[in-house]
Structures are given as structure tokens and as C-alpha cells.
Write a protein that holds these residues in place. Structure first.
Motif, PDB file in Angstrom:
ATOM      1  N   UNK A 190       0.672  -1.440   0.395  1.00 13.82           N
ATOM      2  CA  UNK A 190       0.160   0.168   0.323  1.00 13.82           C
ATOM      3  C   UNK A 190       0.853   1.288   0.071  1.00 13.82           C
ATOM      4  N   UNK A 191       1.669   0.956   0.802  1.00 14.44           N
ATOM      5  CA  UNK A 191       2.675   2.310   1.171  1.00 14.44           C
ATOM      6  C   UNK A 191       3.167   2.788  -0.185  1.00 14.44           C
ATOM      7  N   UNK A 192       3.723   1.861  -1.181  1.00 20.46           N
ATOM      8  CA  UNK A 192       4.680   2.106  -2.034  1.00 20.46           C
ATOM      9  C   UNK A 192       3.887   3.043  -3.617  1.00 20.46           C
ATOM     10  N   UNK A 193       2.769   2.254  -3.125  1.00 17.34           N
ATOM     11  CA  UNK A 193       2.065   2.360  -4.430  1.00 17.34           C
ATOM     12  C   UNK A 193       1.327   3.540  -3.472  1.00 17.34           C
ATOM     13  N   UNK A 194       1.363   4.551  -2.932  1.00 18.93           N
ATOM     14  CA  UNK A 194       0.768   5.976  -2.457  1.00 18.93           C
ATOM     15  C   UNK A 194       2.170   6.680  -2.513  1.00 18.93           C
ATOM     16  N   UNK A 195       3.160   5.923  -2.372  1.00 17.14           N
ATOM     17  CA  UNK A 195       4.460   7.180  -2.837  1.00 17.14           C
ATOM     18  C   UNK A 195       4.843   7.054  -4.099  1.00 17.14           C
ATOM     19  N   UNK A 196       4.280   6.106  -4.629  1.00 18.26           N
ATOM     20  CA  UNK A 196       4.154   6.515  -6.487  1.00 18.26           C
ATOM     21  C   UNK A 196       2.916   6.935  -6.854  1.00 18.26           C
TER      22      UNK A 196
END
Length: 230
Positions: A190-196
Motif C-alpha cells: 500500500x505504502x509503495x503505491x501511495x509514494x508512487x
């Protein structure tokens, strides 16, 4: 092994930090740059994992150099920690908004500097969550929009927004997983997609974004720049 770049226009300070870091076993090459322009060039060629960046330098300031380096699209982006003589909230907040991971005072004891470098290489955040919230409370009402170059939360799912809000509260991935009753790997996804999706470059910048976008709360309610009474 981690590759570190030290950027400072004062030769004595720069060489002292470089010499100190080169005594640490397990660290990779320690590179140098004497101003912001040189820092951008060295970062582009050598792709450091961590950059210790002075704020005030001739030709190009540390903040401007950090923004250029983070805009290069290096994979992964280096973690940038600002070096400053004074504990100046304005400089620190501007650095976090730009995507830096934290700040260090130049007059800190050598062992404390080494501990901070190790912590940043492993944790991507060198500012305590409480300090971030204090900075937000002081500065967020003066901002008209989230950090330049970031995206819109409209592209995020509800769970991703929830993760971002918990990051802003200072929770580690393990704590977020426990709170949401999911696996830590799910939180990381989830966090990776948020950052991306939001084009965020550090966990600290994600915290600032969450407050400025009104996802996280200051003083018991969401704060959105421009709100009546904000």
C-alpha cells in the motif's frame, strides 16, 4: 555497502565529516562535493545511497540541489539529510516538503552523527514524528497546497489513504499492520503505491503531505490550507 556523499562548501567541515565516516567499517565509498552544482553532478554519476547536504552554499543552495537530485529519477532515490548550523524550523520544514529525510546539526558529537547516519540508512526518517507534527502545526496554515510535484489523493484507495494517515502519526510499518489487521507486506505494498501515485520521495515528505492535504489531523481536526480559521 552504502555509498555516501558529503556536500559542504567549507572544506574543514566537509573533510572532517568525510574522515569520520571513512573510519566506519561496512560503509562504502564516501564522496565529496563543495557546492550544490557539484552535488547534482556527483549524484547523477555515482548514485549515492545517502547525501549529507549543507543548506547555505554558493552557486546552488542545498535545498535547490536536493530538489534537482530527487527530480533526476534515480532508482532508488538517495536519502538526503540536511546539514545546518542552526535548528531552524523554516529550513527543516522546507527540506521535508522537498523530499529530504531529515536534518542534522553540524555541531553534534561525532558518535551521534555516526548513529544518525546508520539510522537514516535503515529507517528513511531522521526527524521524530512529534517534531514533524510541531513543524506542521507551525507552518501548514501558511501553505496553499501540498508540496510541488506531488499527486492527488483521488487516485488512492480507502486503504491507501488510511495507511498514509497512519504514517503521518509516526507509526512504523509493523504498527500500521497491527492497527489495520493486515500483514506487514500488505502495508508495504500500500505504502509503495501511495509514494508512487503521489510522487513522494521520503517518508517524512509523506507525513508533511498527509497534514497539508487534510488527511492527518492537527489539533484534533483535519487541517486544510485555506480552511476558515486555519
Amino acid at each position: 555497502m552504502a555509498r555516501i556523499l558529503v556536500v559542504d562548501d567549507q572544506h574543514l567541515i566537509r573533510s572532517g565529516i568525510v574522515t569520520l565516516l571513512r573510519t566506519v567499517e561496512g560503509l562504502g565509498p564516501v564522496l565529496e562535493a563543495s557546492d550544490g552544482e557539484e552535488a547534482v553532478a556527483v549524484a547523477r554519476e555515482h548514485r549515492p545511497d545517502l547525501i549529507l547536504m549543507d543548506i547555505k552554499m554558493p552557486r546552488l543552495s542545498g535545498l535547490a540541489a536536493a530538489e534537482r537530485i530527487l527530480a533526476l529519477g534515480l532508482d532508488p532515490n538517495p536519502r538526503i539529510v540536511v546539514l545546518t548550523t542552526f535548528d531552524d524550523d523554516e529550513f527543516v520544514y522546507a527540506a521535508l516538503r522537498a523530499g529530504c529525510s531529515g536534518f542534522l546539526l553540524k555541531d553534534m558529537p561525532p558518535q551521534q552523527l555516526l548513529s544518525a547516519v546508520t539510522a537514516t540508512l535503515s529507517a528513511d526518517l531522521l526527524v521524530a514524528p512529534a517534531r514533524v507534527r510541531r513543524l506542521v502545526e507551525r507552518h501548514v496554515v501558511h501553505q496553499q497546497q501540498p508540496p510541488a510535484g506531488t499527486g492527488s489523493t483521488s487516485t488512492l484507495t480507502g486503504r491507501e489513504v488510511e495507511v498514509l494517515g497512519l504514517v503521518a502519526k509516526g507509526l512504523a510499518n509493523e504498527e500500521i499492520a497491527d492497527r489495520m489487521r493486515v500483514s506487514e507486506s500488505t502495508v508495504k505494498t500500500h505504502l509503495h503505491r501511495v509514494m508512487t501515485e503521489l510522487n513522494l520521495r521520503s517518508r517524512a515528505q509523506a507525513e508533511v503531505f498527509a497534514y497539508e492535504a487534510g488527511i492527518a489531523q492537527v489539533g484534533g481536526r483535519p487541517v486544510r490550507p485555506g480552511d476558515p480559521g486555519a
